[in-house]
Design a protein around this motif. Structure first.
Motif, PDB file in Angstrom:
ATOM      1  N   GLY A  35      -5.692  -9.750  72.235  1.00  0.00           N
ATOM      2  CA  GLY A  35      -4.634  -9.647  73.233  1.00  0.00           C
ATOM      3  C   GLY A  35      -3.283 -10.059  72.683  1.00  0.00           C
ATOM      4  N   ARG A  36      -3.270 -11.118  71.864  1.00  0.00           N
ATOM      5  CA  ARG A  36      -1.993 -11.540  71.259  1.00  0.00           C
ATOM      6  C   ARG A  36      -1.459 -10.476  70.313  1.00  0.00           C
ATOM      7  N   ARG A  37      -2.350  -9.865  69.543  1.00  0.00           N
ATOM      8  CA  ARG A  37      -1.890  -8.811  68.624  1.00  0.00           C
ATOM      9  C   ARG A  37      -1.352  -7.609  69.388  1.00  0.00           C
TER      10      ARG A  37
ATOM     11  N   LEU B  43      -5.725  -5.518  77.932  1.00  0.00           N
ATOM     12  CA  LEU B  43      -5.370  -6.933  77.837  1.00  0.00           C
ATOM     13  C   LEU B  43      -6.382  -7.815  78.557  1.00  0.00           C
TER      14      LEU B  43
ATOM     15  N   ALA C 210      -8.887 -13.203  73.018  1.00  0.00           N
ATOM     16  CA  ALA C 210      -7.547 -13.795  73.010  1.00  0.00           C
ATOM     17  C   ALA C 210      -6.742 -13.356  71.792  1.00  0.00           C
ATOM     18  N   SER C 211      -7.385 -13.328  70.621  1.00  0.00           N
ATOM     19  CA  SER C 211      -6.652 -12.936  69.407  1.00  0.00           C
ATOM     20  C   SER C 211      -6.224 -11.480  69.481  1.00  0.00           C
TER      21      SER C 211
ATOM     22  N   THR D 270      -0.064  -7.622  72.395  1.00  0.00           N
ATOM     23  CA  THR D 270       1.216  -8.023  72.993  1.00  0.00           C
ATOM     24  C   THR D 270       2.327  -8.005  71.957  1.00  0.00           C
ATOM     25  N   ALA D 271       2.006  -8.445  70.737  1.00  0.00           N
ATOM     26  CA  ALA D 271       3.014  -8.422  69.673  1.00  0.00           C
ATOM     27  C   ALA D 271       3.433  -6.989  69.349  1.00  0.00           C
TER      28      ALA D 271
END
Length: 297
Positions: free
Chosen positions: A116-118, A108, A113-114, A120-121
């Protein structure tokens, strides 16, 4: 004994040694980890990355190397006691060290950023919540042992390299899941409280002990190996498993952080009463509210 793998240390056709692919894979894992650590420190020099976590990761890789390379690997192919040593290293000791390295947190910190969001999802998705729950991790790791040793499955895994490596992969992944569910420092949305995790850990300790005792006594065990090897493997599981689970309990205590206490209605009422008392003491010292000062003469 049911072991039909190629001659230890050499490929069947005299080509690449059997130990070379896992050695290269472990070295590659170390290189990738160190590269990610360097990137994390470059991105945020003030935050950096814990040397302890890097040490845990390298220690876990070292334990895997001990299990998968000579002299332990040939011993595991020849003797059931060696197989049990491999099982403990791959399925319990190495996973604990790798989990304490917080690999998800490192990812992470290094992903864009993109990405990391994926990630986390994915971690918050229903399948991930199910897999990371201690009950599921317990069933996959400890529950799988009963299926392995009390059915023909173990003997089937000794008939070829592919089944043997699949067994190793199961040990490692299920062990990492259980260590993460109990004491992992990485985020885990479905992780229950400390008391519940201690209960699951207690169940794992009891299950290991029962399986080892049944194996030692030869009750419904389906392992094609001499009796002394089976009993020796049961002793390795009993004592080595206890030590590994004690280390996991210590990791749970070390990584536990108490939740901050929330203000209750009683404490809020106490603060209100204290405020009124302070106002009364101020009035007694001659501090009069402004509306009384402006009164008539």
């Amino acid at each position: 004994m049911g072991h039909h793998l190629p001659e230890h240390g050499h490929a069947a056709g005299g080509g690449t040694p059997d130990w070379l692919p896992p050695a290269l894979l472990l070295l590659a894992a170390c290189g990738v980890h160190l590269l990610l650590v360097r990137r994390a420190c470059h991105r945020n020099p003030a935050l950096g990355w814990s040397r302890w976590r890097t040490g845990w990761f390298l220690g876990g890789i070292l334990l895997l190397g001990v299990a998968l390379l000579p002299p332990v690997a040939p011993f595991a192919h020849e003797d059931f006691r060696g197989h049990m040593v491999q099982h403990l290293l791959i399925g319990m000791y190495a996973p604990l060290a790798l989990v304490l390295a917080a690999p998800v947190t490192l990812l992470l910190r290094t992903l864009p950023a993109s990405g990391g969001r994926r990630l986390t999802a994915v971690l918050h998705s229903p399948p991930a919540r199910v897999l990371s729950h201690p009950a599921v991790a317990l069933a996959l790791s400890t529950g799988g042992l009963a299926v392995l040793y009390f059915t023909p499955l173990y003997n089937a895994t000794t008939t070829g390299p592919a089944a043997h490596w699949l067994l190793h992969a199961h040990f490692l992944l299920s062990g990492c899941l259980f260590a993460h569910a109990i004491a992992g420092p990485d985020p885990a949305p479905a992780r229950p409280g400390v008391r519940a995790r201690l209960v699951y850990l207690g169940v794992a300790i009891a299950a290991h002990a029962v399986i080892a005792q049944l194996m030692y006594g030869g009750f419904r065990v389906d392992i094609h190996a001499p009796i002394d090897q089976v009993q020796g493997g049961a002793e390795v599981m009993y004592y080595g498993g206890d030590l590994a689970e004690l280390l996991l309990a210590a990791a749970l205590v070390a990584t536990w952080r108490p939740e901050p206490r929330r203000a209750t209605g009683r404490s809020a009422a106490g603060r209100s009463a204290a405020g009124r008392s302070a106002a009364g003491r101020s009035a007694g010292r001659g501090v009069v509210p402004a509306r009384n000062v402006s009164g008539g003469s």
